[in-house]
Design a protein around this motif. Structure first.
Motif, PDB file in Angstrom:
ATOM      1  N   SER A  31       0.843  -1.198   0.000  1.00 34.72           N
ATOM      2  CA  SER A  31       0.000   0.000   0.000  1.00 34.72           C
ATOM      3  C   SER A  31       0.871   1.238   0.000  1.00 34.72           C
ATOM      4  CB  SER A  31      -0.922   0.024   1.228  1.00 34.72           C
ATOM      5  OG  SER A  31      -0.172   0.266   2.415  1.00 34.72           O
ATOM      6  N   ALA A  32       0.267   2.388  -0.312  1.00 35.07           N
ATOM      7  CA  ALA A  32       1.009   3.648  -0.300  1.00 35.07           C
ATOM      8  C   ALA A  32       1.433   3.999   1.122  1.00 35.07           C
ATOM      9  CB  ALA A  32       0.153   4.762  -0.902  1.00 35.07           C
ATOM     10  N   ARG A  33       0.560   3.756   2.092  1.00 39.58           N
ATOM     11  CA  ARG A  33       0.906   4.055   3.486  1.00 39.58           C
ATOM     12  C   ARG A  33       2.110   3.246   3.944  1.00 39.58           C
ATOM     13  NH1 ARG A  33      -4.451   3.477   6.996  1.00 39.58           N
ATOM     14  NH2 ARG A  33      -4.888   1.874   5.418  1.00 39.58           N
ATOM     15  N   ALA A  34       2.120   1.974   3.572  1.00 43.56           N
ATOM     16  CA  ALA A  34       3.249   1.121   3.972  1.00 43.56           C
ATOM     17  C   ALA A  34       4.539   1.568   3.297  1.00 43.56           C
ATOM     18  CB  ALA A  34       2.945  -0.329   3.633  1.00 43.56           C
ATOM     19  N   ALA A  35       4.449   1.993   2.039  1.00 47.76           N
ATOM     20  CA  ALA A  35       5.645   2.458   1.331  1.00 47.76           C
ATOM     21  C   ALA A  35       6.211   3.714   1.983  1.00 47.76           C
ATOM     22  CB  ALA A  35       5.312   2.720  -0.134  1.00 47.76           C
ATOM     23  N   LEU A  36       5.328   4.630   2.384  1.00 49.83           N
ATOM     24  CA  LEU A  36       5.785   5.865   3.017  1.00 49.83           C
ATOM     25  C   LEU A  36       6.424   5.595   4.372  1.00 49.83           C
ATOM     26  CD1 LEU A  36       2.773   8.205   2.167  1.00 49.83           C
ATOM     27  CD2 LEU A  36       5.099   8.429   1.285  1.00 49.83           C
ATOM     28  N   ALA A  37       5.948   4.545   5.036  1.00 49.43           N
ATOM     29  CA  ALA A  37       6.457   4.237   6.379  1.00 49.43           C
ATOM     30  C   ALA A  37       7.653   3.295   6.356  1.00 49.43           C
ATOM     31  CB  ALA A  37       5.336   3.614   7.216  1.00 49.43           C
ATOM     32  N   ALA A  38       8.050   2.826   5.176  1.00 43.41           N
ATOM     33  CA  ALA A  38       9.128   1.842   5.085  1.00 43.41           C
ATOM     34  C   ALA A  38      10.472   2.441   5.506  1.00 43.41           C
ATOM     35  CB  ALA A  38       9.223   1.304   3.664  1.00 43.41           C
ATOM     36  N   PRO A  39      11.304   1.672   6.193  1.00 46.31           N
ATOM     37  CA  PRO A  39      12.653   2.140   6.551  1.00 46.31           C
ATOM     38  C   PRO A  39      13.471   2.440   5.292  1.00 46.31           C
ATOM     39  CG  PRO A  39      12.063   0.160   7.786  1.00 46.31           C
ATOM     40  CD  PRO A  39      11.020   0.331   6.726  1.00 46.31           C
ATOM     41  N   SER A  40      14.393   3.355   5.424  1.00 50.75           N
ATOM     42  CA  SER A  40      15.214   3.763   4.286  1.00 50.75           C
ATOM     43  C   SER A  40      15.953   2.583   3.666  1.00 50.75           C
ATOM     44  CB  SER A  40      16.213   4.832   4.724  1.00 50.75           C
ATOM     45  OG  SER A  40      17.000   5.256   3.640  1.00 50.75           O
ATOM     46  N   ALA A  41      16.422   1.666   4.505  1.00 50.39           N
ATOM     47  CA  ALA A  41      17.157   0.509   3.984  1.00 50.39           C
ATOM     48  C   ALA A  41      16.263  -0.357   3.117  1.00 50.39           C
ATOM     49  CB  ALA A  41      17.712  -0.315   5.142  1.00 50.39           C
ATOM     50  N   ASP A  42      15.009  -0.522   3.516  1.00 43.93           N
ATOM     51  CA  ASP A  42      14.065  -1.312   2.715  1.00 43.93           C
ATOM     52  C   ASP A  42      13.754  -0.617   1.401  1.00 43.93           C
ATOM     53  OD1 ASP A  42      14.049  -3.097   4.775  1.00 43.93           O
ATOM     54  OD2 ASP A  42      12.046  -2.589   5.519  1.00 43.93           O
ATOM     55  N   LEU A  43      13.651   0.698   1.451  1.00 41.02           N
ATOM     56  CA  LEU A  43      13.386   1.452   0.220  1.00 41.02           C
ATOM     57  C   LEU A  43      14.553   1.310  -0.759  1.00 41.02           C
ATOM     58  CD1 LEU A  43      11.871   4.721   1.749  1.00 41.02           C
ATOM     59  CD2 LEU A  43      10.650   3.061   0.328  1.00 41.02           C
ATOM     60  N   ARG A  44      15.773   1.410  -0.252  1.00 44.02           N
ATOM     61  CA  ARG A  44      16.949   1.329  -1.125  1.00 44.02           C
ATOM     62  C   ARG A  44      17.097  -0.058  -1.736  1.00 44.02           C
ATOM     63  NH1 ARG A  44      19.332   4.057   3.213  1.00 44.02           N
ATOM     64  NH2 ARG A  44      20.547   2.180   3.750  1.00 44.02           N
ATOM     65  N   ALA A  45      16.470  -1.049  -1.128  1.00 40.41           N
ATOM     66  CA  ALA A  45      16.537  -2.407  -1.660  1.00 40.41           C
ATOM     67  C   ALA A  45      15.602  -2.618  -2.840  1.00 40.41           C
ATOM     68  CB  ALA A  45      16.196  -3.414  -0.557  1.00 40.41           C
ATOM     69  N   VAL A  46      14.708  -1.656  -3.067  1.00 42.24           N
ATOM     70  CA  VAL A  46      13.766  -1.744  -4.185  1.00 42.24           C
ATOM     71  C   VAL A  46      14.476  -1.307  -5.463  1.00 42.24           C
ATOM     72  CG1 VAL A  46      11.598  -0.867  -5.149  1.00 42.24           C
ATOM     73  CG2 VAL A  46      11.789  -1.339  -2.692  1.00 42.24           C
ATOM     74  N   GLU A  47      14.344  -2.095  -6.510  1.00 37.78           N
ATOM     75  CA  GLU A  47      14.969  -1.756  -7.780  1.00 37.78           C
ATOM     76  C   GLU A  47      14.458  -0.407  -8.282  1.00 37.78           C
ATOM     77  OE1 GLU A  47      15.635  -3.613 -12.283  1.00 37.78           O
ATOM     78  OE2 GLU A  47      14.408  -4.690 -10.795  1.00 37.78           O
ATOM     79  N   GLY A  48      15.363   0.495  -8.604  1.00 41.97           N
ATOM     80  CA  GLY A  48      14.990   1.804  -9.100  1.00 41.97           C
ATOM     81  C   GLY A  48      15.041   2.894  -8.053  1.00 41.97           C
ATOM     82  N   ILE A  49      15.166   2.516  -6.785  1.00 44.38           N
ATOM     83  CA  ILE A  49      15.238   3.500  -5.699  1.00 44.38           C
ATOM     84  C   ILE A  49      16.706   3.701  -5.313  1.00 44.38           C
ATOM     85  CG2 ILE A  49      14.597   4.059  -3.337  1.00 44.38           C
ATOM     86  CD1 ILE A  49      12.190   4.100  -4.994  1.00 44.38           C
ATOM     87  N   ALA A  50      17.241   4.842  -5.687  1.00 44.49           N
ATOM     88  CA  ALA A  50      18.612   5.180  -5.310  1.00 44.49           C
ATOM     89  C   ALA A  50      18.605   5.820  -3.917  1.00 44.49           C
ATOM     90  CB  ALA A  50      19.208   6.144  -6.333  1.00 44.49           C
ATOM     91  N   ALA A  51      19.782   5.966  -3.339  1.00 45.22           N
ATOM     92  CA  ALA A  51      19.882   6.547  -1.999  1.00 45.22           C
ATOM     93  C   ALA A  51      19.291   7.952  -1.955  1.00 45.22           C
ATOM     94  CB  ALA A  51      21.346   6.569  -1.557  1.00 45.22           C
ATOM     95  N   LYS A  52      19.512   8.726  -3.014  1.00 50.36           N
ATOM     96  CA  LYS A  52      18.986  10.096  -3.046  1.00 50.36           C
ATOM     97  C   LYS A  52      17.463  10.090  -3.047  1.00 50.36           C
ATOM     98  CE  LYS A  52      19.239  14.380  -5.731  1.00 50.36           C
ATOM     99  NZ  LYS A  52      19.825  15.041  -6.933  1.00 50.36           N
TER     100      LYS A  52
END
Length: 366
Positions: A31-52
């Motif tokens: 969900s969008a709520r879960a994506a917004l609340a995801a830890p930075s490390a989990d976000l960076r593990a998603v293909e296409g999500i750079a550190a910036k």
């Protein structure tokens, strides 16, 4: 505006989160709520999500923009259409580049089985105007949905002709609702929303029109329509870009033949000569190519002799080219809920009605 819609708007406003990456995040986190609340490390593990990009999630600008949208929605009849929700147009769901969030003002029935895009030059001739009439007027019987971009010339003529003959028509905008462009068409824009159609935009209400928005707008026109017809265009006209988009999406394209040697119609002639578009002279060419045949109402009427009186009364309440909710039927017919539900089920089984999301029904094609 629900909490998930708020989150969807906020997620769509995070810098560098486009339509494709938005869908990737929804698939990854649910969900969008879960994506917004995801830890930075989990976000960076998603293909296409750079550190910036992941770092942008830590800011609050996207939440402030979601707050502005929510405030606007409190004082305006704004409908927020989020990818994955029932209200989001089905025609767009198959395309990865379709907007994650759309803003809609009006009464557009996205389940209309006859959506047709009519586009063309801003410098329309009298010939182009007549061609628009030849396309639009005969489609009145089947309640077709006319789609265009509210621009000068062919676009606004298609919208106004649809209004004149009682057809729903939707304008896809290259700006937000606070900046209708061109301003000269604001009155027509209101009429679209009030007469069974509406305005659609992927841009937040305060977004001003920008040059790069209009090609982006055109992709939505091409996605929504069963067919895109170019009425009048030069060889360098922006309508040819929309026609290419439609072909790339696997949608049929049509073009009205123009006068030999006339630069204002050379683009249409080239589309036809090169085999990139079907030759369209009138509405019959469209209905034949798309196999639209007769109208849904005519199909239902052919079977009326097989129906009980209660079933006939229900069929007569369903608008041509539109839909009706079970609540509206209940108010109009004053039937016990269980009895009405049973009648609707029988009409579905007989192929007269088709059930839609949100407990709505439309006439089915034979």
């Amino acid at each position: 505006m629900t909490s998930e819609q708020y989150a969807a708007v906020a997620l769509s406003r995070v810098p560098a989160i486009g339509a494709k990456l938005y869908r990737t995040l929804i698939r990854q986190f649910g969900s969008a709520r879960a994506a917004l609340a995801a830890p930075s490390a989990d976000l960076r593990a998603v293909e296409g999500i750079a550190a910036k990009t992941a770092a942008h999630f830590g800011g609050d600008q996207h939440y402030r923009e979601a707050d502005r949208v929510e405030q606007f929605a409190r004082t305006h009849p704004l409908q927020i259409l989020c990818f994955g929700e029932d209200a989001y147009p089905d025609a767009l769901t198959a395309f990865e580049s379709a907007p994650a969030v759309l803003y809609h003002y009006g009464q557009t029935d996205w389940s209309n089985p006859h959506p047709l895009a009519i586009i063309g030059t801003r410098k329309m001739s009298s010939y182009g105007g007549r061609q628009v009439e030849r396309l639009v007027d005969p489609l009145q019987e089947m309640g077709a949905l006319i789609i265009s971009g509210l621009a000068y010339g062919i676009d606004i003529t298609a919208h106004r002709r649809a209004l004149r003959v009682g057809l729903p028509t939707v304008a896809v905008l290259g700006s937000g609702f606070e900046h209708i462009y061109p301003a000269a068409h604001r009155r027509t824009a209101r009429q679209l929303a009030e007469q069974g159609g509406g305005l659609l935009s992927e841009y937040v209400p305060w977004q001003t029109p920008e040059r790069e928005h209009f090609p982006a707008r055109n992709r939505i026109v091409a996605m929504l329509a069963a067919m895109t017809v170019v009425v009048e265009s030069s060889c360098s006209g922006g309508s040819l870009i929309t026609a290419k988009m439609a072909r790339d999406y696997g949608k049929p394209v049509g073009a009205c033949p123009g006068r030999p040697g006339d630069p204002s119609t050379a683009g249409c002639n080239e589309l036809i000569k090169s085999g990139r578009a079907h030759l369209i002279e009138a509405a019959d060419d469209v209905t034949r190519l798309l196999k639209w045949g007769g109208t849904a109402q005519q199909a239902a009427q052919l079977k009326l002799f097989d129906l009980e009186v209660e079933e006939q009364e229900v069929v007569q309440q369903v608008p041509v080219g539109g839909s009706i909710s079970i609540d509206e039927l209940q108010r109009q017919l004053v039937r016990p809920p269980a009895a009405l539900a049973g009648t609707l089920l029988m009409l579905e089984m007989k192929g007269i009605l088709t059930a839609l999301p949100g407990h709505r029904y439309r006439l089915a094609m034979a």
